[in-house]
Write a protein that holds these residues in place. Structure first.
Motif, PDB file in Angstrom:
ATOM      1  N   GLY A  82      42.789  37.941  38.501  1.00 19.66           N
ATOM      2  CA  GLY A  82      42.711  36.458  39.336  1.00 19.66           C
ATOM      3  C   GLY A  82      41.761  35.781  38.577  1.00 19.66           C
ATOM      4  O   GLY A  82      41.638  34.668  37.953  1.00 19.66           O
ATOM      5  N   ARG A  83      42.832  36.351  37.060  1.00 21.74           N
ATOM      6  CA  ARG A  83      42.230  34.649  36.184  1.00 21.74           C
ATOM      7  C   ARG A  83      43.786  33.700  36.043  1.00 21.74           C
ATOM      8  O   ARG A  83      44.541  33.834  34.739  1.00 21.74           O
ATOM      9  CB  ARG A  83      42.726  35.818  34.762  1.00 21.74           C
ATOM     10  N   THR A  84      43.575  32.928  37.267  1.00 19.90           N
ATOM     11  CA  THR A  84      44.291  31.766  37.618  1.00 19.90           C
ATOM     12  C   THR A  84      43.704  30.781  37.383  1.00 19.90           C
ATOM     13  O   THR A  84      44.330  30.054  38.706  1.00 19.90           O
ATOM     14  CB  THR A  84      45.314  32.681  38.970  1.00 19.90           C
ATOM     15  N   HIS A  85      43.199  30.858  36.920  1.00 26.11           N
ATOM     16  CA  HIS A  85      42.006  29.070  37.076  1.00 26.11           C
ATOM     17  C   HIS A  85      42.365  28.418  35.219  1.00 26.11           C
ATOM     18  O   HIS A  85      42.562  28.519  34.869  1.00 26.11           O
ATOM     19  CB  HIS A  85      41.055  29.074  37.571  1.00 26.11           C
ATOM     20  N   TYR A  86      42.056  27.664  35.272  1.00 28.09           N
ATOM     21  CA  TYR A  86      42.099  26.564  34.282  1.00 28.09           C
ATOM     22  C   TYR A  86      41.106  27.477  33.545  1.00 28.09           C
ATOM     23  O   TYR A  86      40.257  27.581  33.268  1.00 28.09           O
ATOM     24  CB  TYR A  86      41.546  24.910  33.984  1.00 28.09           C
ATOM     25  N   THR A  87      41.674  26.970  31.810  1.00 30.10           N
ATOM     26  CA  THR A  87      41.098  27.846  30.929  1.00 30.10           C
ATOM     27  C   THR A  87      40.830  26.146  29.634  1.00 30.10           C
ATOM     28  O   THR A  87      40.882  24.597  30.661  1.00 30.10           O
ATOM     29  CB  THR A  87      42.124  28.458  29.816  1.00 30.10           C
ATOM     30  N   ASP A 144      41.750  29.864  25.573  1.00 27.54           N
ATOM     31  CA  ASP A 144      41.442  30.708  25.894  1.00 27.54           C
ATOM     32  C   ASP A 144      40.295  30.679  24.383  1.00 27.54           C
ATOM     33  O   ASP A 144      41.024  31.423  23.314  1.00 27.54           O
ATOM     34  CB  ASP A 144      41.380  32.021  26.132  1.00 27.54           C
ATOM     35  N   ASN A 203      48.910  28.140  30.493  1.00 26.97           N
ATOM     36  CA  ASN A 203      48.570  29.190  31.587  1.00 26.97           C
ATOM     37  C   ASN A 203      47.945  30.009  30.830  1.00 26.97           C
ATOM     38  O   ASN A 203      47.906  30.748  30.294  1.00 26.97           O
ATOM     39  CB  ASN A 203      50.417  29.150  31.057  1.00 26.97           C
ATOM     40  N   SER A 204      46.914  29.555  32.254  1.00 26.01           N
ATOM     41  CA  SER A 204      46.003  30.879  31.675  1.00 26.01           C
ATOM     42  C   SER A 204      46.702  32.363  31.640  1.00 26.01           C
ATOM     43  O   SER A 204      46.144  33.783  31.210  1.00 26.01           O
ATOM     44  CB  SER A 204      44.277  31.115  32.800  1.00 26.01           C
TER      45      SER A 204
END
Ligand SMILES: Cc1ncc(COP(=O)(O)O)c(C=O)c1O
Length: 387
Positions: free
Chosen positions: A58-63, A68, A261-262
């Motif tokens: 679920g690492r699908t959010h803004y960074t 990162d 893209n995260s």
């Protein structure tokens, strides 16, 4: 209705060749693609696995807008291990490819009328980035007999009170050549900032590429994962900037792009932390075999290659024995021999008379493409026909 800047931006001519080639393919013609500037290899499995894992987790959010933290630390470590230079993770901005990194750097650097020195020939998009933010590209011709390297004294002649930066790209697109250490050192000693596009680093088959940061801190680095890790479609790149530029660049990133893209950033960590090492070594070995084959065959066919290219995956060959008009020649070769090649003029007026051949294709296809060109050249009554 259409803004001047959008009307005036130049098209990328190699895309015209590619689009015509695709149309011919739809009509049933078999085309060999030697015009394409992207790896033909599959993306390394460890990169794909890391991306899948990131999705599942679920690492699908803004960074963070700079990227990162773990990826920036991995990039910092990579520059330390590869070039022995110290780059703080906070000097790094992660972007969706090298292209947006270039946009960010020039947006933060250039006022209307500021000049940037670029080589001619050069990667086709460079002047367009500069002009889009109202800068002025100033070209310095580079020559076949010099291996298309800059002559530092020719750069010096072009430096004015408005010169903000000198752009370097080694190994270079379209020539595949490297800038020597001594020339790089001389260029680094000039007062304008250096912008160094290091996207082809790692793809060097003889000699050694050097980062501009080994010579000066008064520099920006542009780099990315597209070429070395065969990740073009994943869109991941980064820039390294002097600390004072980071906050301004971060503000532009926040407004225009928010973050890279995260999921792909996680894949980038896997690529850098060594898991892609074996894949990179294999791709490099195969590129090198193709390079040696292509250079030899092109020379046998009468193309001029004074200094053999030792990096990236391009050969920039003098094709004046066939025509002085590279655009017409590229299309003629496509129509008659069914081989896609990039016209040299796409890379600047000094690239006229040359064709760029990419070896990002199998040895078998390269051999077939060059056989077809041999047959084409035999049948051609040159010069007169194509001007
Ligand atoms: C010299 C050079 N710089 C930058 C790029 C852009 O790469 P990216 O896919 O990272 O945006 C390319 C792509 O062909 C290139 O050849």
């Amino acid at each position: 209705m259409i803004a001047k800047r959008a009307q005036e931006i130049a098209p990328f001519l190699v895309m015209d060749v590619l689009e015509r080639a695709r149309m011919m393919e739809q009509e049933g013609t078999h085309i060999i693609h030697l015009e394409i500037g992207e790896p033909d290899f599959d993306t390394p499995q460890c990169v794909k696995d890391a991306a899948s894992k990131a999705l599942e987790q679920g690492r699908t959010h803004y960074t963070h807008s700079l990227g990162d933290r773990a990826l920036r630390e991995a990039i910092s470590q990579y520059y330390l291990e590869t070039y022995n230079v110290s780059v703080h993770p906070d000097q790094i901005v992660v972007t969706s490819g090298t292209s947006p990194a270039m946009f960010l750097v020039f947006s933060a650097l250039l006022e209307r009328g500021d000049q940037v020195i670029i080589s001619d020939p050069h990667y086709a998009c460079y002047p367009n980035f500069i002009k889009f933010v109202q800068g002025v590209p100033v070209t310095v011709p580079v020559y076949e007999e010099d291996g298309f390297q800059y002559r530092p004294e020719s750069i010096e002649e072009k430096i004015t009170g408005r010169t903000k930066a000198i752009f370097i790209n080694s190994p270079a697109n379209p020539t595949g050549n490297l800038l020597s250490e001594s020339r790089m050192q001389a260029i680094a000693e000039f007062s304008p900032l250096i912008v160094s596009d290091e996207i082809y680093h790692g793809l060097v088959y003889e000699g050694k590429e050097r980062s501009i940061l080994e010579f000066t801190d008064n520099a920006f680095v542009l780099n990315g994962f597209s070429k070395l890790y065969a990740m073009t479609g994943l869109r991941l790149g980064y820039l390294i900037a002097p600390q004072a530029f980071i906050r301004p660049i971060q503000k532009i990133q926040q407004n225009f792009f928010i973050s890279a893209n995260s999921v792909v950033q996680m894949a980038g960590i896997a690529a850098l932390e060594g898991s892609a090492e074996d894949d990179v070594a294999r791709m490099k070995r195969i590129y090198n075999e193709r390079r040696q084959y292509m250079v030899k065959r092109l020379k046998e066919l009468g193309f001029g290659i004074t200094v053999e290219p030792t990096g990236a995956f391009y050969v920039f060959a003098n094709a004046r024995h066939l025509s002085g008009d590279s655009y017409k020649l590229a299309f003629d070769i496509l129509e008659k021999a069914h081989v896609g090649v990039a016209p040299g003029v796409d890379f600047g007026s000094n690239g006229e008379g040359y064709l760029r051949f990419s070896y990002a294709n199998s040895l078998e296809n390269i051999a077939e493409g060059l056989d077809r060109i041999e047959h084409y050249a035999d049948k051609q009554s040159p010069i007169e026909q194509l001007g």
